[in-house]
Design an enzyme around this catalytic site. Sequence first.
Site, PDB file in Angstrom:
ATOM      1  N   HIS A   1       6.925   2.620  19.844  1.00  0.00           N
ATOM      2  CA  HIS A   1       7.111   3.789  18.962  1.00  0.00           C
ATOM      3  C   HIS A   1       7.617   3.389  17.591  1.00  0.00           C
ATOM      4  CE1 HIS A   1       7.478   6.727  22.626  1.00  0.00           C
ATOM      5  NE2 HIS A   1       6.224   6.353  22.372  1.00  0.00           N
TER       6      HIS A   1
ATOM      7  N   CYS B   1       5.299   2.684   2.958  1.00  0.00           N
ATOM      8  CA  CYS B   1       4.724   3.694   2.056  1.00  0.00           C
ATOM      9  C   CYS B   1       3.973   4.729   2.889  1.00  0.00           C
ATOM     10  CB  CYS B   1       3.797   3.028   1.052  1.00  0.00           C
ATOM     11  SG  CYS B   1       3.004   4.198  -0.081  1.00  0.00           S
TER      12      CYS B   1
ATOM     13  N   CYS C   1       1.406   6.443   1.910  1.00  0.00           N
ATOM     14  CA  CYS C   1       0.090   6.741   1.340  1.00  0.00           C
ATOM     15  C   CYS C   1      -0.988   6.862   2.408  1.00  0.00           C
ATOM     16  CB  CYS C   1      -0.281   5.674   0.306  1.00  0.00           C
ATOM     17  SG  CYS C   1      -0.418   4.003   1.012  1.00  0.00           S
TER      18      CYS C   1
ATOM     19  N   CYS D   1       7.773   4.283  -3.014  1.00  0.00           N
ATOM     20  CA  CYS D   1       7.039   3.025  -2.922  1.00  0.00           C
ATOM     21  C   CYS D   1       6.988   2.383  -4.306  1.00  0.00           C
ATOM     22  CB  CYS D   1       5.631   3.293  -2.393  1.00  0.00           C
ATOM     23  SG  CYS D   1       4.566   1.845  -2.381  1.00  0.00           S
TER      24      CYS D   1
ATOM     25  N   CYS E   1       2.905   2.699  -5.487  1.00  0.00           N
ATOM     26  CA  CYS E   1       2.238   3.978  -5.739  1.00  0.00           C
ATOM     27  C   CYS E   1       3.208   5.125  -5.967  1.00  0.00           C
ATOM     28  CB  CYS E   1       1.303   4.323  -4.596  1.00  0.00           C
ATOM     29  SG  CYS E   1       2.176   4.631  -3.036  1.00  0.00           S
TER      30      CYS E   1
END
Length: 1584
Positions: free
Chosen positions: A1388, A1396, A1398, A1450, A1453
């Site tokens: 898990h 990140c 994204c 992040c 980004c």
Amino acid sequence: MQHPAESSANIFRRQQSIHGGPVTCATIRFPPPEFADFSAAQNETTKKREYDRLKANARIVMSRSGWIESHPLCTSVPCVNDQSTGGTDVHKALAFGNSQDVAFEAVSGMIYPSSSATLSYSNEDNDKRQIHETLSSEISVIAYGGRRLSFLAGGCLWNRCNSDGVSTDEFIHIPIVKHGPTTDTSKCSPYLEVSDWIHSASLLDIYWNCSPGKQSNGDETNAFVLALGTVNNNCEIWGLRSASIQTERNTQRMALEATKLQCITCEVRCMTYSLSFHGWNDKALQSNDDLPSLVAASGTVFGEIVVWGVVNEAKHEGSLKRLVRRWLSRDCSQETATSRLHAAPSFRLKGHHGSVFSVKFGPSGEIASTSDDRTVRLWSLSSLSDGKTCNRPITAREILDLQSTHTYILVWTGWGHTARVWDVSFASCEKDKSTLIITSGEDGVARVWSPYVNEKEIRGPLRGHRGESVWTVDICEGITITGGNDGSVKLFDLERRLADGPKTCTVPLAESILDTDSKKPQESTDTQNSTKKKKRKKTKAKGQMIGMQFYKNNDERKLLVACRDGLLLSFDIARNTWTTLNSWSENLTTFTSGESVDVDPSLGTCVAIHPSGNRVIVGTSDGSLISSELSDNCNQAANHVRNMLFNIINNIPVKSISWMGINQLLVFHARGVIILQFRDNKPESIHVLRLETSGIPMTFAYDGDGHDLYIGDSRGHLACFNVDHSLSIPCNSSNSDLIGRPPDDILARAHAKEHITDVALNSYGGVFSVGNDGCITQCRKDISGKLHKVFTIPVANVTGLHNIWLAADGKLVVGGYYGNDFVLIDVASGYELVRIETGGRQRRQELLVSPHNLGAFLPTSYAMAICTGENSIELHSQGISERSSLCYSPSVGCTLHAETINQLCWIKCKDCCRCSFILSGSNDCTVKLSKYKNNHFVSIKELPPHESCVRGVCASSHPASESTLLVSCGGKLSIEFYLLSGKSCNNDDSIDVSFLCSYRTLGQSSIDHRMNAVNAIPLHKSASTSHLVVAADSDGDLHVVVVLETALPRGTTIGKVLKGNGRPILCLDIVTCIGLVLVVTGNTAGEIVIWDLSAYCDDCSDNDWNTDVCLDPLLTTDAHSSGVNDLSVTIRTTSESQSDLVCCSVGDDQSLTAQLLTLTCIDDKVHITRKQTGQTQRCGSPLKAVDVSHDKMPSFCLIYTAGHGEFMTLWRLDFQTFAIKYLTSSSLGIDGSCIDTIRTRDLCGFEQTLIAVGGEGIEVQSVNHSAIEAAQKLQDANYLLITAGAGFSADSGLSTYESAPAEYKEMCDPSQLLVNACHFQRFWLNFTRCYRQTKPHGGYDLIDRWCSGGLLKNLVRDIMSSWWIYTSNIDGHFRRFGSFPDVVCEIHGNADEYICSCRTGYSDGQARIGENWREWNEMALKLCRQSKERVSEDDLDLMLIGSQTDTLKCKECQLPLRPSVLMFNDTDETILKGIAIQRDRYQSWERHVEEAITYNKSKLVILELGCGVNVPAVRQESEEVLLDCTGIIESQTDDAKGSVCLIRINPKNAELNDLGRPCESISIQANAKNALEEIDFWLRNMLN
């Protein structure tokens, strides 16, 4: 040897509180005022109803040894206004913590801040009841014993809930912190330890605000002060206030901060045996109040009582109050210096001639004291000027102020106790409000005194305990409660016992029948030659009543009296009125001819009322019976009521008559019994029974199912008749010489030569009879119709028995006489239910007892009519005409032995693996059989007592029999044999034991000539189910008996006596090996002697058995420098003709020794040599008991010992080096005088070893045998797979998915990023910080040391790791240990890493559908390659403390970071790929292990930790690996195969379900941390 306190392993599990053992404290506590509701009490009726409700919800609080128990006063009986009572559960706890390696301390006293001692507040107005929420109201019990003081919440004692919300039903220890709060639980203690032994304690609540200039606020009251009276006549004042500690689960828990404020020393320096306080009871200190005065009365060893001021603020100028203010206002880091004061005695009371064991203050300042001189004395303040005593309530301050004008004088001395008096308590008589004193003593009774009314005790002693000493007594709302040495608490309804005496009523007899001869003056003759008067011959007054009987008419109880004037009279018990019914001697017609006849009414002998209550039968001395209808009006009934006469037996007096059902009448005469059948009110004789004994029939019992009639006679014989109608013999009234049917069988001398007075039957075919010999005899009828005696038990405190009742739950209640007093006694507990002064047992008496719940609840409903004169009746009654509003059990706790248990043994039930028995014998001459089921004692059976102390008991089970032989031995060389039925396991309320026979030697044996030990084994080669029993006596001889499992008609058996060397034998054991039967004995010289008794294993059918034989022992060896107290033997067989015998022994020289003996059998000759002697282990106190575990271990055995040190010790004997190694110890609440072990299963079916230790009670502890097996599997393992679930993290204090807040489940969804990214991130950052700050529990470190530390020596060391971690936990704790970072599969993810977000909006490379996801993916202009990163502590602080809108982003980004945790509906490829990499590495390792099992015959252990059934992913993985590897092993054809075993550790779901094929598994029901500690203990101390 390692000291017990140095051991940190906690492998012993306590099963429950001590079975038996002295009760040192007992009282009844009531709900506090805030639980009362008198607002609706408009009248006395509703007020009484609320009072009864509160009383019914009371709790009994008691202490046995170091245990505290809370029992309901009323159990499941809906006795108050048809409302069930409050909590009915029983709660138990160790008073001073559950540490196994700290010595027990018995509780000597308790105070109860959260409950009320009385219900006196029910008489106050609602607006006058002040209810304060104090710190002390959060505490249920403050217990003290020795130098320890503990504080407990819970126990259903109405304490306010703790701040952590923990349920207060079970007892919970409140930790103690000295000098300031702390978050380190290691600095806390479950108890407070003071400088001296504590006698008494008194509490004072504080209600003030210590800050200057502020008003008092009840919300700020968080402290109280304790005064502790100690042995050396000192008093310590301690201040306690609330503190808070952090638990292992990172939650806050209430604690108490303790500070010693002051020490006051009395100037009379001496040792004290008792101390009592007066002044602080139910008081509270307000901010502007002076500190209340406190007075102490100390009882010294010199018979003096010293009264002195402990807190006297007037004299000490408020010093303690200033200390309290400074303590409350100081900073937590500061310490208050202890103040020391000296106090001069105010009064010195002299009068006792021995040590003063108890002192108590009364309401008027009087002092009651008890002493070694067997007296109770009352002292009162008296004026020096006029000598008047104080008779008003007086405060402690007044006592101190009056010392110049008053003195204490002795106003009363109570003599009555026959031994030392232990305790005293004050009470008030409800009837006249006079002062009562209740005392308890060493004579086993409590006595009630009214010192201002009567010098002697009133209403007789309160008997109920089977032991010698009654240690404690208290009186609570009219209920007297006592605690005895027999381990039980008894309750007595004092109000009813002190109620008005019996009613005396005069029977309205006709003048014509008065005895005129008795009115004539008696002439005396004097002669001139003699100055002496001639003695007048005494004439027995002729009674004017022929019989009495209670009956019910219109649901009212009445007493019928049949008189010699022919009248039938009825007395209404409730209204106290007489009614004349009719005449039984007039208007007579014969049954046969219908002619009118006359009958002399003076010929009446007996009377019996029909069960319907509308007809009466009168028997006469000429053999006739008269039937008369009952009518309420004599004048109206005289003309039309016709009485019927029928002759049964001419000129043979009818002794008594009784109805047997509604249609059959039993007529007793001197030669037998006639049974009449009534049809249409017409009698017909159906049976004439001839007794054929020398006695007269006295009583009967009828078995309606089997048609068996049991009749007891006046010579102690019990006859049995089958009275089926097909066997009827009619009666010929014209034949004076009656010819009747003889009995089917007679049990001769069932009660010696004394009258049998009553017979009763139970539902299991048992026949119980009582007689004038004071004994209960049980017998049963076998298949052939023969009667066999089961046993005979004398009843204590009676000189003759008259009645017996069998309750529905199997209890026996008997009625009998103690002198001229009639008593009802519950046989099992010894409780005296009723005592009636009869004035003489020869008086005509009639008894009525309500059989419903007889002996189970108080009060007991009864009525007794006693004829005290020619026409007077004394009527005693209780509960007959009124309904009690409160019912409670008269006895709490199991009544075991009253003195030290000398020997005990386990008996395994053949039908139930969870049921066992313990047979025990004691110095109190009793033998008890206790049933132990599902880790609790459920019932007790008492066997007949011995004449002297019982020194030994044993049991033997034959494989060809369902029954078990029970043996007990003691003084006068007696041995008793019984048979325990195999059916006893099925019924909790009944234990079926029957008497077999007794062993007696020829000639007379003195009381000091006793059997010291006994043992038995089954004889497998015998044609019958027989047993070899060997007993050893105080002359050093062995008594050998072969016993069959069938009762002997003569009741005694014979045996052989093997002469010894004259040294008394103290212990013995029997072993069988290589076809030999060896007896190993230990004597007072410290020698161990071995005998071969193989030649004596035949049935004892020949008379030459009863002879003395000289037999040389095989070996005599020295083992101890003093007597061998106990020994235990186990056999290691090496070949058919040679065996190694291991003999372990203990002695008074404080040592444990082990000897290895080699047995060889060559040419039918036995040779034995001592091969090796183990190193002697010394202990700190004499050892009394030893037992060697007989589990088949290849290289070692376990040894359990117990002794005077109140510790049970576990040792390991290595067979290779023959060295004895100390393993661990467990504290006991008793001195261990005997010990025995048994292998059984717990409630869940898991194997365990039960250890029973006997002393003053029985304590049972257990060892989880599954942990030993798991340690053996781990030691042999080549590979180790560790699967861990949420329960493993929970042991560190982390929340599981089930216990997490509701928001957790909401935030386990990546879509929450779209809703509120800042809130989502902060939520998970909080969890990250929690995981980091939480210290992994010790189980992680243990597994780390097993793997990389080399403890598991057989783990394969090759190119791949020998172990792997498979876990669903996201805390990352495994990575903190050096053995696991590279071998972990976190299915898990890991909340300590962030990535990140994204890729969160994509699934399998495709954007997720939805408007929200579209907007989110538009923000992610490109999919960055940001790897996992660990958030620094600075960033954590910045995010969690800084702005609520900031997020961690992040670096590529600028999208928010998310935890690397797989959530619901999560498709983030970054997370899935990382988990897949770990899973691939794990599966590669798994394939490698499977190949090793296939080709290298390797051994795999799957260690599953805390994997539940709600999220079963990890649990399923364990089972899949187990199935796969098991399939590989089953497919192997070689003899040598690999192995796989699953060790499943779980506190709730440890069992392994059916997987479709047999798999090897070990289940341990415990939390992972504790289970791993147990396994580690066995790995370190036993296997390596």
